[in-house]
Design a protein around this motif. Sequence first.
Motif, short mmCIF file in Angstrom:
data_model
loop_
_atom_site.label_atom_id
_atom_site.label_comp_id
_atom_site.label_asym_id
_atom_site.label_seq_id
_atom_site.Cartn_x
_atom_site.Cartn_y
_atom_site.Cartn_z
N SER A 181 0.84 -1.20 0.00
CA SER A 181 0.00 0.00 0.00
C SER A 181 0.88 1.25 0.00
O SER A 181 2.10 1.17 0.06
CB SER A 181 -0.91 -0.01 1.24
OG SER A 181 -0.13 -0.01 2.42
N ALA A 238 -4.57 4.37 -3.73
CA ALA A 238 -5.51 5.46 -3.40
C ALA A 238 -5.28 6.61 -4.38
O ALA A 238 -4.13 6.95 -4.68
CB ALA A 238 -5.30 5.95 -1.97
N LEU A 272 -3.24 11.05 -1.62
CA LEU A 272 -2.55 10.75 -0.37
C LEU A 272 -2.08 12.04 0.28
O LEU A 272 -2.16 13.12 -0.33
CB LEU A 272 -1.36 9.81 -0.64
CG LEU A 272 -1.70 8.38 -1.08
CD1 LEU A 272 -0.46 7.65 -1.55
CD2 LEU A 272 -2.39 7.62 0.05
N HIS A 275 -7.83 1.57 -2.41
CA HIS A 275 -7.48 1.68 -0.99
C HIS A 275 -7.93 3.03 -0.44
O HIS A 275 -7.14 3.81 0.10
CB HIS A 275 -5.98 1.50 -0.83
CG HIS A 275 -5.53 1.19 0.57
ND1 HIS A 275 -6.20 0.35 1.41
CD2 HIS A 275 -4.45 1.62 1.27
CE1 HIS A 275 -5.57 0.25 2.55
NE2 HIS A 275 -4.51 1.03 2.51
N GLY A 276 -9.21 3.32 -0.60
CA GLY A 276 -9.74 4.60 -0.14
C GLY A 276 -9.70 5.65 -1.23
O GLY A 276 -9.28 5.40 -2.36
N GLN A 326 -7.71 9.00 1.97
CA GLN A 326 -7.20 8.48 3.25
C GLN A 326 -7.21 9.52 4.37
O GLN A 326 -6.50 9.38 5.37
CB GLN A 326 -5.80 7.87 3.07
CG GLN A 326 -5.81 6.71 2.10
CD GLN A 326 -4.64 5.77 2.26
OE1 GLN A 326 -3.76 5.99 3.08
NE2 GLN A 326 -4.63 4.72 1.48
N ALA A 372 -9.69 5.93 10.69
CA ALA A 372 -9.37 5.88 9.27
C ALA A 372 -10.53 6.38 8.41
O ALA A 372 -11.67 6.49 8.88
CB ALA A 372 -9.00 4.45 8.88
N PRO A 395 -8.68 1.96 4.07
CA PRO A 395 -7.47 2.31 4.81
C PRO A 395 -7.49 1.70 6.21
O PRO A 395 -8.52 1.73 6.89
CB PRO A 395 -7.53 3.85 4.85
CG PRO A 395 -8.27 4.21 3.60
CD PRO A 395 -9.32 3.14 3.46
N ARG A 396 -6.37 1.14 6.60
CA ARG A 396 -6.24 0.42 7.88
C ARG A 396 -7.20 -0.75 7.98
O ARG A 396 -7.52 -1.23 9.07
CB ARG A 396 -6.39 1.37 9.07
CG ARG A 396 -5.36 2.49 9.05
CD ARG A 396 -5.22 3.14 10.39
NE ARG A 396 -4.11 4.11 10.38
CZ ARG A 396 -3.51 4.55 11.46
NH1 ARG A 396 -3.90 4.13 12.65
NH2 ARG A 396 -2.51 5.41 11.38
N GLU A 408 0.96 1.39 8.01
CA GLU A 408 -0.45 1.67 7.69
C GLU A 408 -1.38 1.07 8.74
O GLU A 408 -2.27 0.26 8.45
CB GLU A 408 -0.80 1.15 6.29
CG GLU A 408 -0.06 1.88 5.20
CD GLU A 408 -0.99 2.60 4.23
OE1 GLU A 408 -2.22 2.40 4.28
OE2 GLU A 408 -0.46 3.38 3.43
N SER A 427 3.50 -1.35 3.85
CA SER A 427 3.34 -0.05 3.20
C SER A 427 4.59 0.29 2.41
O SER A 427 5.69 -0.17 2.72
CB SER A 427 3.06 1.04 4.23
OG SER A 427 4.22 1.26 5.03
#
Length: 233
Positions: A10, A39, A42, A71-72, A75, A83, A117-118, A161, A192
């Motif tokens: 990630s 994502a 970021l 992944h979101g 974030q 998260a 995320p997370r 992460e 990560s």
Amino acid sequence: MNAELIVSVSGIRDTTRDAAIEFAAAMDDRDVRLSLLVAPRLKGKYRLVEDPATQSWLRGRRLAGDAIVLHGYDQAATKTRRAEFATLPRHEATLRLKAADRVMEQVELRTRLFAAPRWDASSGALAALPEVGFRLALGLTTMLDLERDIAQRARVYGIGEGFRAEPWWCRALVMGAARTARRGGVLRLAISGAQLQRPGPRQAMLDAVDLALYHGARSDVYRWEPFSAAKAA
């Protein structure tokens, strides 16, 4: 029964791309495919649409057999110390998912797989995912097929992460990965991009992968099988 090994990375962006490329090469040497958690935005005002080099690398990796996982969106924490998707109601989650989906389509990286995320998604976010077209939701301890409403239990062993990265944790991760691989089932490893830049965490992840392979684990990626394919199999 041999374990199924899923390795994910990630936090892939301009500043972590080189570390991700180096790690991917190490995985290629081991015939291990990657699931790449991406994502659109970021921290530090990073925008995937403004980073053609990372886009190109991600597209190439997918063509070679890796998986792309949303992944979101950006974030950003929606509540203090929580998260992005951890507490969102359905409507707000839908808006963020649609925005992220548009960006991923624009950069030719659209996917039907989602990992919050997370690894923390609220019930509202889970309800929103199929409305936007997602098929698989990946949580900390489950992999949920949103079409079939079937959850497969398997925990994530991660570094960064939301996971710790201290030496003692890295050692515990390697030992835990080895135990899971010996027992069979699904071994989910995650790191990560930022932690790949540190020799200790990177080596721990390599050690965990090597031990899993030693115990007979086979490489796989996060994926969703359509109904027709599942019936044909």
